[in-house]
Design a protein around this motif. Structure first.
Motif, mmCIF file in Angstrom:
data_model
loop_
_atom_site.group_PDB
_atom_site.id
_atom_site.type_symbol
_atom_site.label_atom_id
_atom_site.label_comp_id
_atom_site.label_asym_id
_atom_site.label_seq_id
_atom_site.Cartn_x
_atom_site.Cartn_y
_atom_site.Cartn_z
ATOM 1 N N GLY A 3 53.355 -20.277 -43.777
ATOM 2 C CA GLY A 3 54.783 -19.973 -43.664
ATOM 3 C C GLY A 3 55.104 -19.582 -42.243
ATOM 4 N N GLU A 34 60.529 -21.692 -45.307
ATOM 5 C CA GLU A 34 59.529 -20.783 -44.727
ATOM 6 C C GLU A 34 60.277 -19.728 -43.932
ATOM 7 N N SER A 85 54.663 -13.618 -43.446
ATOM 8 C CA SER A 85 55.597 -14.709 -43.681
ATOM 9 C C SER A 85 55.381 -15.268 -45.071
ATOM 10 N N PHE A 86 56.306 -16.118 -45.498
ATOM 11 C CA PHE A 86 56.121 -16.763 -46.798
ATOM 12 C C PHE A 86 56.574 -18.217 -46.725
ATOM 13 N N LYS A 139 53.412 -19.288 -51.043
ATOM 14 C CA LYS A 139 52.379 -18.544 -50.335
ATOM 15 C C LYS A 139 53.045 -17.446 -49.520
ATOM 16 N N ALA A 140 52.407 -16.309 -49.466
ATOM 17 C CA ALA A 140 52.903 -15.219 -48.621
ATOM 18 C C ALA A 140 51.698 -14.577 -47.968
ATOM 19 N N ASN A 141 51.892 -14.088 -46.731
ATOM 20 C CA ASN A 141 50.789 -13.368 -46.099
ATOM 21 C C ASN A 141 51.340 -12.195 -45.333
ATOM 22 N N TYR A 142 50.524 -11.180 -45.161
ATOM 23 C CA TYR A 142 50.992 -9.987 -44.476
ATOM 24 C C TYR A 142 49.822 -9.363 -43.737
ATOM 25 N N TYR A 173 46.735 -12.433 -48.272
ATOM 26 C CA TYR A 173 47.427 -13.674 -48.605
ATOM 27 C C TYR A 173 47.569 -13.729 -50.112
ATOM 28 N N SER A 207 48.779 -16.734 -52.810
ATOM 29 C CA SER A 207 49.347 -18.074 -52.920
ATOM 30 C C SER A 207 49.211 -18.589 -54.344
#
Lengths: 787, 260
Positions: free
Chosen positions: A232, A253, A262-263, A297-300, A309, A311
């Protein structure tokens, strides 16, 4: 045996340990535009040619060097490189972002890897693709598909006309492990295999390993296809999508917190059945047939050392006919990942994965029936990467999967005259431990060696049957919950080495053993949604393969051209086939219908690729043979496997006519697969019945096809006059779009999809062969946009 | 299977069929045995023929002058008489009992042997018919359903023969009791559409597993359907010495209905 191998491993490792004072430089490399991690970006040391590191799948790199002054070059193909001088007197952290080279300068990107990586790396039989590369390759219905592009590579065969199913180096379809963000996808096809579950808009990177698997992978004999979703855009909101004749796509995104998280959400739905509804034919307009895919999907980033992550994928095929028959099937996967950096040298990735495939058939009317089946996996794994020094990278970890197999259940109304029934659920625990090291002995010789210890336990609760030779149950035993029914263990050595002959050419060799503990029961020609997965058990042994391969890799004209050739030999044990009249579905005694034997496959692959310039593309040729020998089939004599194909040739070309216009074409030619045709006929009850004399003793006719494509990018800038200089200059627009036109099977070749031998309709008293061809000249048009 | 048919319907919009020449190998002629032992039949017959190459006309050579014998485990041996080339008949009606029967064929120096069990007949409870509109898969017309009661023990096998105005329908219908053991159950012949005034006879044959395996695997080859097995093979025969065909002792019951 085990001791010896382990000792050898540590001896090799100890040999590599050096003593000089050293420091490490580590960090991440990202795309400056989107914040996506760049996989396989390179860090080179100007002062020490041949020394360097590349980023892992999370964009992380680590390089250990003796104390000193260095100039580091950070580069990724298609991006502007950055040079940085460092004084290495301490462990250093350098994370940076690379800018995509502007489109005027940019040459068509063909690989996402270091220019000469194919020569220098220890990877054998490995293919890397990015969705970008397949953008302009013409495809059926204009639906770009990573699984179809992969089939244009050496050693990878299509399972049939328009199909996303594939065979790798003479192995069967169930010997391919397909991973989406690490989670296995058990049925990667939609609509009888004409589309794959992979919506290329949602994908970032695809890596196919054709057999010489590194120790971190296992569980299948023939290949691993590792597909990664986009993380993303971490910089700004971006939307992209496409409208096609048969489907539409939309991807959103955005950053959650700029540069921290982001995602990405991406969806696709086909609407071919909307055209059916326009039909006057009542049969057709009452038919529902579509599929959809949803990727998320998302990550931080939690500080400098941790990143999480999440997803997921969800896809489903829905079909219904006249309200009396419904058939749905689909996959769901979920991935939770946690990247953690212990220190500059030790990186760990922990994943918790979920995967499910199911189908559901609903029949209503005079009898109400429901038939369903599924497989569910829970999977925990941990992968460590230890960047010991500039010469050694050690990987180790474990993987454990709890499988639940529901081979089939039938539910029926009490009034239907049918008993509800259920094939007992099966359970299995599949585990593995691995350790590997990639070491550079000197500037010419690199070796990747590792061991994988795999284990499978078939678990209760359930009833286990023993069968006699005729396949009739002779005894049964009940096992309680989590009681071990049967265990198997396998030691899988993996070795591959590269010897650099000179700067542009290398010799590689490798050996890998793999064990496969779960198997697909598929009794039809094409991939079928009702195919079921079954575990190894008392009656079904694990499949085992040993693969040897040797290759020569050469780059020409300053890496403009890339050439490689590989030969392989693979021997397989306990491969599965069926008894005549086998009925794997809804059958408690499905194991009694199976036959086991040996398989053998060998071949030579040739690949030539032009990576740079206005004209790019590749040629690939495979010469191969794949046989099986199974007691009870073909009188116990060896026979050609159905995926046995002698010659397979493809050529792919892309030509940039203008900076915004690309013409593309691909042509494939292959000789027919092995197939069973009748050699005679006879009569029973006034019916003509075909007489078969040997299994797969004939060949389908040769196949060839040309596809054409044209991609036109609409101008993504406008001219405006700079008020200060008075000169005209380009101003980039946020919105960009393109048109893609393609023609599948441009010269209308009638390729055989199947051949039927039956009584003639026109000439009574005779029989004839009738060929079915599917797609003749299929044009399509797709509009893609991005802002 | 229905799914495949539906996809085939969809694909038929863009697919095309043509007759092609395929260079097929010759095959050694094989003995084909078609032998039934059925109650309610005046003259049980054994037909012996040979297979031919695929590209030859559909005239199968009869096997003449063979010595054909049938015996019950608990009874005498009967020799069959060749009444026309390749067609052998019992001298008189045998009173069939629950027993295992053996067929012996001696022809051109080879011996062929088969065994089949005659079981208790399962009676047809009733027949019914119902009008169905044209649907995705089938034509409009009357569908016939047969009702019967499966015995309580597991492992009962059936073959259904459907006659339209006295002519046997080509499709092969078999069934087992895997999903209907001990139940009052039914079978609809979905792909047979009847018209008003037609007389339909349904024969329910209670057969042993060997005969079921034969007809079940024969059905895969002769019934018209899309898709199918990737590796077709000869039906599972209960006859020894590499002959094809079957020997079936069949306990039959029949009923007739006229569509009104």
């Amino acid at each position: 045996m085990i001791n010896k191998l382990v000792m050898t491993f540590f001896a090799l490792l100890a040999f590599q340990l050096a003593h000089a004072q050293k420091y490490s430089v580590s960090g991440t490399i990202k795309d400056a535009g989107t914040g996506e991690d760049l996989i396989g970006a390179n860090v080179l040391v100007k002062e020490l040619p041949g020394t360097g590191a590349s980023t892992n799948v999370y964009g992380f790199y680590s390089l250990t060097l003796p104390k000193g002054q260095y100039t580091l070059i950070f580069q990724y193909i298609g991006y502007e490189p950055i040079e940085k001088s460092i004084d290495l007197n301490d462990n250093k952290k350098i994370s940076l972002e690379l800018k995509e080279a502007s489109s005027q300068l940019q040459e068509v990107v063909i690989t996402a890897t270091k220019e000469d990586e194919n020569v220098t790396s220890t990877d054998m039989g490995a293919l890397k693709l990015s969705p970008k590369e397949i953008e302009s390759i013409p495809v059926l219905f204009g639906e770009k598909d990573i699984l179809k592009t992969v089939q244009l590579m050496p050693g990878v065969q299509t399972a049939g006309e328009g199909s996303t199913g594939f065979y790798v180096r003479g192995g069967s379809a169930d010997q391919n492990l397909i991973l989406l963000d690490g989670a296995p996808v058990y049925n990667a096809s939609h609509l009888l295999g004409f589309f794959s579950v992979f919506n290329s808009d949602a994908l970032k990177d695809i890596n196919l390993i054709k057999g010489n698997m590194p120790a971190e992978y296992g569980g299948r004999l023939s290949s691993v296809m590792d597909v990664k979703m986009k993380d993303g855009n971490a910089k700004k909101l971006s939307v992209s999508g496409g409208l096609g004749l048969i489907s539409s796509r939309l991807t959103v995104e955005a950053p959650i917190v700029k540069d921290k998280g982001s995602f990405m959400i991406s969806g696709r739905r086909t609407y071919a059945d909307l055209f059916l509804q326009l039909s006057n034919d009542q049969d057709l307009n009452s038919t529902t047939m579509y599929f959809y895919d949803l990727n998320m999907k998302a990550n931080y980033k939690l500080g400098d050392k941790d990143r999480v992550y999440l997803s997921g994928y969800f896809g489903k095929d829905v079909s219904a006919f006249s309200d009396s028959f419904g058939f749905d099937w689909g996959n769901a996967t979920g991935t939770f990942r946690w990247n953690h950096l212990f220190n500059d040298k030790l990186f760990v990735n922990t994943s918790l994965l979920y995967s499910k495939y199911n189908y559901d058939i609903e029949i209503t009317g005079s009898k109400n029936l429901n038939i369903n089946s599924n497989i569910v996996d829970w999977n925990l794994k941990q992968d460590y990467e230890y960047y010991l020094n500039s010469k050694n990278t050690i990987k180790f970890g474990f993987n454990t999967i709890y499988h639940t197999f529901s081979p089939g259940e039938l539910k029926a109304d009490a009034s239907s005259g049918i008993n509800s029934s259920k094939v007992e659920e099966r359970y299995g625990l599949e585990s593995a431990l691995y350790l590997s090291n990639e070491t550079a002995f000197n500037s010419r010789f690199k070796l990747n060696y590792g061991l994988r210890l795999s284990h499978f336990a078939a678990l209760g609760a359930g009833t286990v049957y023993q069968y006699n030779k005729e396949g009739n149950p002779i005894s049964s035993q009940y096992y309680g919950k989590n009681e071990v029914i049967k265990q198997y263990m396998g030691l899988e050595p993996r070795v591959s080495g590269t010897y650099l002959i000179n700067e542009s050419s290398s010799l590689k060799a490798g050996y890998a053993r793999s064990n496969q503990y779960i198997h697909l029961l598929s009794n039809s020609t094409s991939s079928n949604p009702t195919d079921i997965w079954i575990p190894s058990s008392q009656n079904v042994q694990p499949q085992i393969s040993d693969q040897f391969s040797v290759g020569y890799f050469k780059n020409l004209h300053e890496n403009k051209y890339e050439f490689s050739t590989e030969v392989y030999y693979k021997s397989m044990q306990n491969v599965i086939d069926y008894k005549n009249g086998a009925e794997p579905n809804l059958n408690t005694h499905y194991e009694a219908d199976l036959l086991f034997g040996d398989g053998e496959a060998y071949g030579a692959e040739f690949f030539l690729k032009k990576k740079k310039g206005r004209f790019t593309g590749w040629m690939s040729y495979t010469l191969s043979k794949s046989t099986k020998q199974i007691e009870g089939i073909n009188n116990g004599l060896a026979y050609s496997a159905k995926q046995d194909r002698t010659h397979d040739f493809s050529i792919v070309g892309m030509y940039k006519i203008k900076p915004n216009m690309t013409l593309s074409a691909n042509w494939v030619y292959y000789t027919g697969n092995a197939v069973t045709f009748p050699s005679g006929k006879y009569e029973i009850e006034n019916k003509i019945v075909n007489l078969y004399t040997e299994r797969n003793g004939y060949r389908m006719p040769d196949y060839h096809r040309l596809d054409l494509g044209l991609t036109i990018e609409n101008p993504n800038f406008k001219w405006s006059v700079n008020p200060e200089t008075g000169e005209k200059e380009k101003v980039m627009k946020r919105f960009s779009s393109s048109w893609n036109f393609s023609i599948y099977n441009a010269y209308g070749r009638e390729n055989a999809y199947s051949i039927d031998f039956k009584e003639s309709e026109n000439v009574p008293g005779t029989t004839e062969a009738v060929q079915l061809s599917l797609f003749k000249i299929i044009p399509s048009i797709t509009y893609n946009f991005k802002f | 299977m229905k799914y495949i048919t539906a996809i085939a319907t969809f694909l038929s919009l863009i697919a095309c069929e043509k007759v092609i020449d395929v260079n097929l190998n010759d095959s050694d002629p094989k003995l084909i045995v078609e032998a039934t032992l059925e109650n309610n039949v005046q003259n049980n017959l054994v037909r012996l023929s040979r297979s031919v190459n695929f590209n030859e006309p559909n005239t199968m050579p009869a096997v003449v002058g063979a010595n054909v014998e049938i015996s019950a485990e608990q009874g005498p041996t009967y020799s069959l008489i060749e009444i026309e080339p390749g067609l052998y008949q019992y001298p008189d009606l045998i009173a069939l009992e629950k027993d295992q029967y053996e067929l012996n064929v001696y022809s051109e120096g080879e011996t062929y042997l088969a065994k089949s069990s005659f079981l208790e007949p399962v009676t047809i409870d009733s027949l019914s018919y119902e009008y169905k509109e044209k649907s995705q898969f089938f034509d409009a017309g009357f569908r016939v359903t047969v009702y019967y009661t499966d015995p309580s023990d597991i492992g009962n096998y059936y073959r259904f023969k459907v006659y339209r105005k006295g002519i046997l329908e080509k499709n092969i219908y078999v069934s087992d009791d895997q999903y209907s053991n001990g139940l009052s159950t039914s079978r609809v012949f979905f792909n047979l559409s009847f018209n008003k005034g037609e007389e339909v006879e349904v024969v329910l044959q209670h057969i042993d597993k060997g005969v079921y395996d034969y007809f079940n695997t024969l059905a895969d080859l002769v019934n018209e359907q899309g898709g199918g097995s990737s590796a077709p093979s000869n039906p599972i025969s209960n006859i020894s010495n590499d002959a094809l065909g079957y020997f079936g002792a069949m306990a039959s019951d029949s009923k007739t209905i006229t569509i009104q």
